[in-house]
Design a protein around this motif. Structure first.
Motif, mmCIF file in Angstrom:
data_model
loop_
_atom_site.group_PDB
_atom_site.id
_atom_site.type_symbol
_atom_site.label_atom_id
_atom_site.label_comp_id
_atom_site.label_asym_id
_atom_site.label_seq_id
_atom_site.Cartn_x
_atom_site.Cartn_y
_atom_site.Cartn_z
ATOM 1 N N TYR A 158 0.864 -1.177 0.000
ATOM 2 C CA TYR A 158 0.000 0.000 0.000
ATOM 3 C C TYR A 158 0.905 1.232 0.000
ATOM 4 O O TYR A 158 1.626 1.476 0.967
ATOM 5 C CB TYR A 158 -0.963 -0.035 1.197
ATOM 6 N N ARG A 161 -0.584 7.594 -1.538
ATOM 7 C CA ARG A 161 -1.053 8.137 -2.822
ATOM 8 C C ARG A 161 -0.119 9.203 -3.411
ATOM 9 O O ARG A 161 0.221 9.148 -4.606
ATOM 10 C CB ARG A 161 -2.448 8.746 -2.612
ATOM 11 N N TYR A 164 2.849 7.572 -4.838
ATOM 12 C CA TYR A 164 2.444 6.729 -5.974
ATOM 13 C C TYR A 164 2.388 7.579 -7.244
ATOM 14 O O TYR A 164 2.850 7.183 -8.313
ATOM 15 C CB TYR A 164 1.083 6.125 -5.664
ATOM 16 N N ASP A 165 1.832 8.795 -7.100
ATOM 17 C CA ASP A 165 1.710 9.676 -8.257
ATOM 18 C C ASP A 165 3.045 10.320 -8.636
ATOM 19 O O ASP A 165 3.342 10.503 -9.803
ATOM 20 C CB ASP A 165 0.682 10.780 -7.967
ATOM 21 N N ARG A 171 7.630 2.616 -7.970
ATOM 22 C CA ARG A 171 6.575 1.635 -8.219
ATOM 23 C C ARG A 171 7.049 0.633 -9.270
ATOM 24 O O ARG A 171 6.865 -0.582 -9.125
ATOM 25 C CB ARG A 171 5.306 2.350 -8.690
ATOM 26 N N PRO A 183 -2.337 2.220 -4.641
ATOM 27 C CA PRO A 183 -2.281 3.549 -4.026
ATOM 28 C C PRO A 183 -3.195 3.603 -2.810
ATOM 29 O O PRO A 183 -4.297 3.061 -2.838
ATOM 30 C CB PRO A 183 -2.762 4.488 -5.131
ATOM 31 N N SER A 184 -2.697 4.241 -1.739
ATOM 32 C CA SER A 184 -3.443 4.304 -0.480
ATOM 33 C C SER A 184 -3.756 5.757 -0.140
ATOM 34 O O SER A 184 -2.867 6.603 -0.235
ATOM 35 C CB SER A 184 -2.610 3.675 0.625
ATOM 36 N N SER A 186 -7.150 3.293 -0.440
ATOM 37 C CA SER A 186 -7.776 2.528 -1.522
ATOM 38 C C SER A 186 -9.194 2.134 -1.114
ATOM 39 O O SER A 186 -9.562 2.250 0.048
ATOM 40 C CB SER A 186 -6.963 1.264 -1.798
ATOM 41 N N LEU A 196 -11.602 7.756 2.285
ATOM 42 C CA LEU A 196 -12.058 8.263 0.985
ATOM 43 C C LEU A 196 -13.450 8.892 1.073
ATOM 44 O O LEU A 196 -13.754 9.844 0.354
ATOM 45 C CB LEU A 196 -12.037 7.141 -0.062
ATOM 46 N N ASP A 201 -9.979 13.001 -2.358
ATOM 47 C CA ASP A 201 -8.674 13.315 -2.954
ATOM 48 C C ASP A 201 -7.528 13.191 -1.963
ATOM 49 O O ASP A 201 -6.456 13.769 -2.170
ATOM 50 C CB ASP A 201 -8.682 14.744 -3.528
ATOM 51 N N PRO A 203 -4.256 12.673 -0.093
ATOM 52 C CA PRO A 203 -2.922 12.298 -0.585
ATOM 53 C C PRO A 203 -2.371 11.094 0.167
ATOM 54 O O PRO A 203 -1.322 10.572 -0.176
ATOM 55 C CB PRO A 203 -2.075 13.536 -0.282
ATOM 56 N N GLY A 204 -3.100 10.659 1.221
ATOM 57 C CA GLY A 204 -2.645 9.521 2.002
ATOM 58 C C GLY A 204 -1.564 9.898 2.993
ATOM 59 O O GLY A 204 -1.086 11.031 3.029
#
Ligand SMILES: *Cc1c(COP(=O)(O)O)cnc(C)c1O
Length: 453
Positions: A158, A161, A164-165, A171, A183-184, A186, A196, A201, A203-204
């Motif tokens: 996990y 996020r 991840y971006d 990754r 992406p967390s 999730s 969520l 949105d 960012p985790g």
């Protein structure tokens, strides 16, 4: 020409890890159940970890044997080199001697495989087929993915996020090793869905990603969870760094007056420092030890020393540690590996009994130091490692002011090859000197569970 690189032969990889709990009068406070607040027994942790790691977590033996299969895997990159930073010394015009242990030579570029390999090994031995975990900057996820591919254990990561971006190559590395990366937050987990629902949105954060990974492990009897820092067994595994450094310092003819390390969850710092602190605790040789953390996420220097959860959804055991509060979401500094609200209970305890010191710097200061180091030594440090670099440079400049010839040892815990965007952003003037977000931390600390010893 004088030597700058101190190498140990392969057969000098330690045969046992060092466990600092043996040299402490009082060990770290026990982990407690998140619901009942009672001290945990080994069975409480069995859904998450193999028994071998649970026993290491509470062991008070000074030496813990390294399994031969793990030493075999360590041979891929260990022993790691110890360098004398002659060019940096020259650039700083300091009378101090600066040494650094370089963990960036591991396959994934940091110290993380030192614990990823034994964690996967012990899980495999217990018949576990799948490991879940979280990752922030991607260092831990890629290290566990690598170890998983070595031993044939599935790995599910996990990934925060925002990382991840922003960090597709980390990754890519995990997926190359065969891991799956989600992406967390999730929508696979109750913890992720709850976040969520409030913040689509989001960012985790590491705290959220840990909740998701723990939840998935608990739901599957064939799965366990793996944590890359904070816990006592991780500090044990990372001691290979300091055990090698002890021998290498002997080769140099010097002994550190001060040891400096970057702290996120505390594991690379513990790795280099604990074997030396052990000598100090046993009255053999004194040493100053300095933990360096980000000004934006200063758990030791500004947090409370109290029982707190390791994650946002409060699924993990309670640990007594320096914490900024489990709901605190640190500003998005580039040293992603240091953006965690808590600190290793053992590192916290050593600070509480005044065996170690702690300080913090903002990211403008850390990148400035990192670039100075890179120009002198030719190695570009990870943004996390820049915290150790700025700490070491500060000590060297103080030695110059005082006209003392002290010896400094620091841990260069990883290289920055996957972090070049952060260097580009710094050089383009896009980084902020995030300081301590006082009101947000006060809010998160108000939510501490209030567990007494
Ligand atoms: C993960 C990581 C850290 C932070 O974790 P610690 O447990 O505090 O060591 C620091 N540096 C690097 C390079 C990392 O990958």
């Amino acid at each position: 020409m004088s030597t700058v690189k101190f190498l140990l032969p392969e057969d000098r990889i330690p045969t046992a890890w060092y466990n600092i709990q043996a040299d402490l009068k009082e060990g770290a406070a026990p982990a407690r159940h998140p619901g009942t607040h009672q001290p945990l027994g080994p069975d409480d942790l069995a859904p998450l970890f193999p028994m071998a790691l649970i026993m290491q977590e509470v062991s008070r033996d000074q030496q813990i044997e390294i399994p031969e299969e793990v030493r075999e895997a360590y041979r891929q990159w260990r022993p790691t080199p110890l360098y004398r930073a002659r060019q940096l010394e020259k650039a700083l015009d300091t009378p101090a001697k600066i040494y650094y242990k370089y963990e960036g030579v591991s396959p994934t570029g940091s110290h993380k495989p030192n614990t990823a390999v034994p964690q996967v090994f012990y899980n495999k031995q217990e018949g576990i087929k799948r490991l879940t975990t979280e990752t922030g900057a991607g260092q831990w996820g890629s290290s566990l993915a690598m170890a998983g591919s070595m031993f044939g254990v599935e790995v599910e990561v996990y990934m925060v996020r925002a990382s991840y971006d922003l960090k597709p190559y980390r990754r890519g590395m995990m997926e190359t090793f065969g891991a799956s990366v989600i992406p967390s937050p999730s929508d696979r987990t109750d913890a992720g869905k709850a976040i969520l629902a409030d913040a689509p949105d989001s960012p985790g954060s590491l705290g959220i990603a840990i909740s998701e990974a723990v939840e998935m492990a608990v739901k599957d009897p064939g799965a366990h969870y793996a944590l890359g820092s904070v816990l006592n067994h991780v500090m044990v595994h990372q001691s290979v760094i300091g055990l090698e450094a002890l021998e290498q310092m002997e080769m140099t003819g010097d002994y550190p007056d001060v040891i400096v390390g970057a702290t996120g969850g505390g594991s690379n710092f513990a790795g280099i420092a604990f074997p030396f602190i052990g000598r100090k605790l046993r009255g053999e040789r004194d040493v100053r030890v300095v933990a360096v953390e980000p000004a934006a996420c200063p758990s030791i220097t500004k947090g409370s020393f109290a029982y707190d959860y390791g994650d946002t959804a409060h699924l993990t055991p309670l640990l007594k540690m320096h914490t900024l509060g489990s709901t605190f979401i640190p500003p998005s500094i580039h040293a992603g590996g240091l953006r965690y609200h808590g600190m290793s209970p053992l590192v916290s305890h050593l600070h509480n009994i005044n065996v170690i010191e702690a300080t913090n710097y903002n990211q403008m200061e850390t990148f400035t130091a990192g670039i100075q180091f890179a120009k002198a030594e030719g190695i570009i440090p990870a943004p996390e490692a820049n915290h150790a670099v700025v700490g070491a440079i500060t000590e060297a400049l103080r030695a110059k002011e005082e006209g003392t010839e002290k010896t400094i040892l620091f841990n260069l815990c990883g290289h920055g090859h996957f972090d070049m965007q952060s260097y580009l952003d710094f050089m383009a003037g896009k980084l902020h000197a995030y300081e301590y977000p006082e009101s947000e931390i006060a809010m998160a600390l108000a939510g501490l569970p209030g567990v007494q010893d």
